[in-house]
Design an enzyme around this catalytic site. Structure first.
Site, PDB file in Angstrom:
ATOM      1  CG  HIS A 144     -40.479 -23.440  66.027  1.00 19.31           C
ATOM      2  ND1 HIS A 144     -41.009 -22.177  65.945  1.00 19.31           N
ATOM      3  CD2 HIS A 144     -39.173 -23.277  66.383  1.00 19.31           C
ATOM      4  CE1 HIS A 144     -40.071 -21.283  66.242  1.00 19.31           C
ATOM      5  NE2 HIS A 144     -38.950 -21.934  66.518  1.00 19.31           N
TER       6      HIS A 144
ATOM      7  CB  CYS B 114     -46.375 -24.237  66.768  1.00 20.10           C
ATOM      8  SG  CYS B 114     -44.717 -23.594  67.112  1.00 20.10           S
TER       9      CYS B 114
ATOM     10  CE1 TYR C 254     -40.000 -13.588  70.369  1.00 19.86           C
ATOM     11  CE2 TYR C 254     -41.951 -13.038  69.094  1.00 19.86           C
ATOM     12  CZ  TYR C 254     -40.637 -12.793  69.422  1.00 19.86           C
ATOM     13  OH  TYR C 254     -39.974 -11.769  68.811  1.00 19.86           O
TER      14      TYR C 254
ATOM     15  CB  CYS D  76     -44.733 -16.457  64.733  1.00 18.09           C
ATOM     16  SG  CYS D  76     -44.608 -16.800  66.493  1.00 18.09           S
TER      17      CYS D  76
HETATM   18  N1  DGL Z   1     -43.110 -20.546  65.509  1.00  9.45           N
HETATM   19  C1  DGL Z   1     -43.791 -19.967  66.636  1.00  9.45           C
HETATM   20  C2  DGL Z   1     -45.281 -20.325  66.572  1.00  9.45           C
HETATM   21  O1  DGL Z   1     -45.763 -20.615  65.539  1.00  9.45           O
HETATM   22  C3  DGL Z   1     -43.084 -20.457  67.830  1.00  9.45           C
HETATM   23  C4  DGL Z   1     -43.433 -19.765  69.046  1.00  9.45           C
HETATM   24  C5  DGL Z   1     -42.333 -19.757  70.087  1.00  9.45           C
HETATM   25  O2  DGL Z   1     -41.337 -19.093  69.876  1.00  9.45           O
HETATM   26  O3  DGL Z   1     -42.566 -20.372  71.133  1.00  9.45           O
HETATM   27  O4  DGL Z   1     -46.026 -20.280  67.522  1.00  9.45           O
END
Ligand code: DGL
Length: 276
Positions: A195, A193, A43, A74
């Site tokens: 991830h 983030c 995203y 997220c």
């Molecule tokens: N885990 C999402 C975040 O914390 C990832 C965003 C992505 O999909 O780029 O921003």
């Protein structure tokens, strides 16, 4: 008569599992559903409108699964969609339901953590461009200096199972060198983030030892505890059989493989179209 339901945890992909892991530890008896919109991840480089639209669809879907409380695990969705969902959508859908994000709880911790008053945020391009962190930090701790670094490649490294590869070292080193050149006094680094904790072993190799690296799982778990203590009416709407159900908008087989490695037990995810 209200039927208690699971707590829903939503992310664009695998990143929210880093939050879910700590939530499961803190609330072992709660029922949880996890939805990763892997088919449409990342995203991070998408426009405000698209992130809002995708997140709103996910929120609708999860409410239809009887979740009374959704955690947007997220940062990108928290930065770009949470406010509109809370202010515009929730009053229309059902004002008794709640959608909570991950940015505010992370910012609340900062005052107690930084000694130099210099903190840095790593995030997706979307989160960094939204300026959500500096704005929130400035509201609570106007004396804290904030530097930011967008790391547009990092989510793709995780989503593509490359988070231990040489490529991961290359991009992590590049972004962290940029950051510490801009902000050498940083003593606290927020992984803004969800991830990024998967890249932690690599990140640690490129961050000075004196810098504290904050990942959001334990912070979000503490903050949910606090929220439910203050809102017993919401706590009463959470079903408690200790079940965990995983949904992905991609093929479950790939999701199962990565999620199982990360959570340390077998996952049997169910396919779900996000835009129903
Ligand atoms: N885990 C999402 C975040 O914390 C990832 C965003 C992505 O999909 O780029 O921003």
């Amino acid at each position: 008569m209200i039927h208690p339901g699971p707590v829903a945890v939503f992310d664009s992909g695998y990143g929210g599992l880093t939050i879910l892991k700590d939530l499961m530890k803190a609330f072992p008896d709660f029922d949880f559903i996890y939805f990763g919109d892997n088919a449409r991840a990342p995203y991070g480089n998408r426009s405000f409108e698209v992130v809002y639209e995708y997140t709103r669809e996910a929120v609708h879907t999860l409410f239809n699964m009887n979740a009374h409380l959704i955690i947007l695990a997220c940062n990108t969705a928290s930065a770009k969609a949470l406010r509109t969902i809370q202010q515009v959508d929730l009053p229309r859908i059902d004002p008794s339901r709640r959608v909570l994000g991950v940015i505010r709880p992370s910012v609340e911790q900062l005052g107690a953590l930084t000694k130099t008053g210099h903190v840095a945020i790593l995030g997706t391009s979307g989160t960094i461009a939204s300026n959500s962190y500096p704005i929130e930090i400035n509201k609570l701790f106007p004396h804290i200096k904030v530097e930011q670094e967008a790391c547009p490649m990092w989510v793709s490294l995780v989503e593509n199972n490359e988070y231990q590869s040489e490529g991961a070292h290359f991009f992590v080193k590049k972004n962290l060198e940029n950051l510490f050149n801009k902000a050498p006094k940083t003593d606290t680094l927020i992984l803004g983030c969800t991830h990024y904790p998967l890249l932690m072993p690599v990140i640690k190799q490129h961050v000075p030892e004196s810098v504290r690296i904050i990942s959001q799982g334990p912070i979000v778990a503490d903050s949910l505890k606090d929220y439910l203590d203050r809102h017993p009416e919401m706590a009463a709407k959470i079903s408690r059989s200790g079940t965990r159900t995983f949904y992905t908008s991609e093929y479950p087989s790939r999701f199962n493989e990565t999620a199982s490695i990360f959570l340390g037990n077998d996952i049997d995810a169910i396919h779900l179209d996000a835009n129903l």
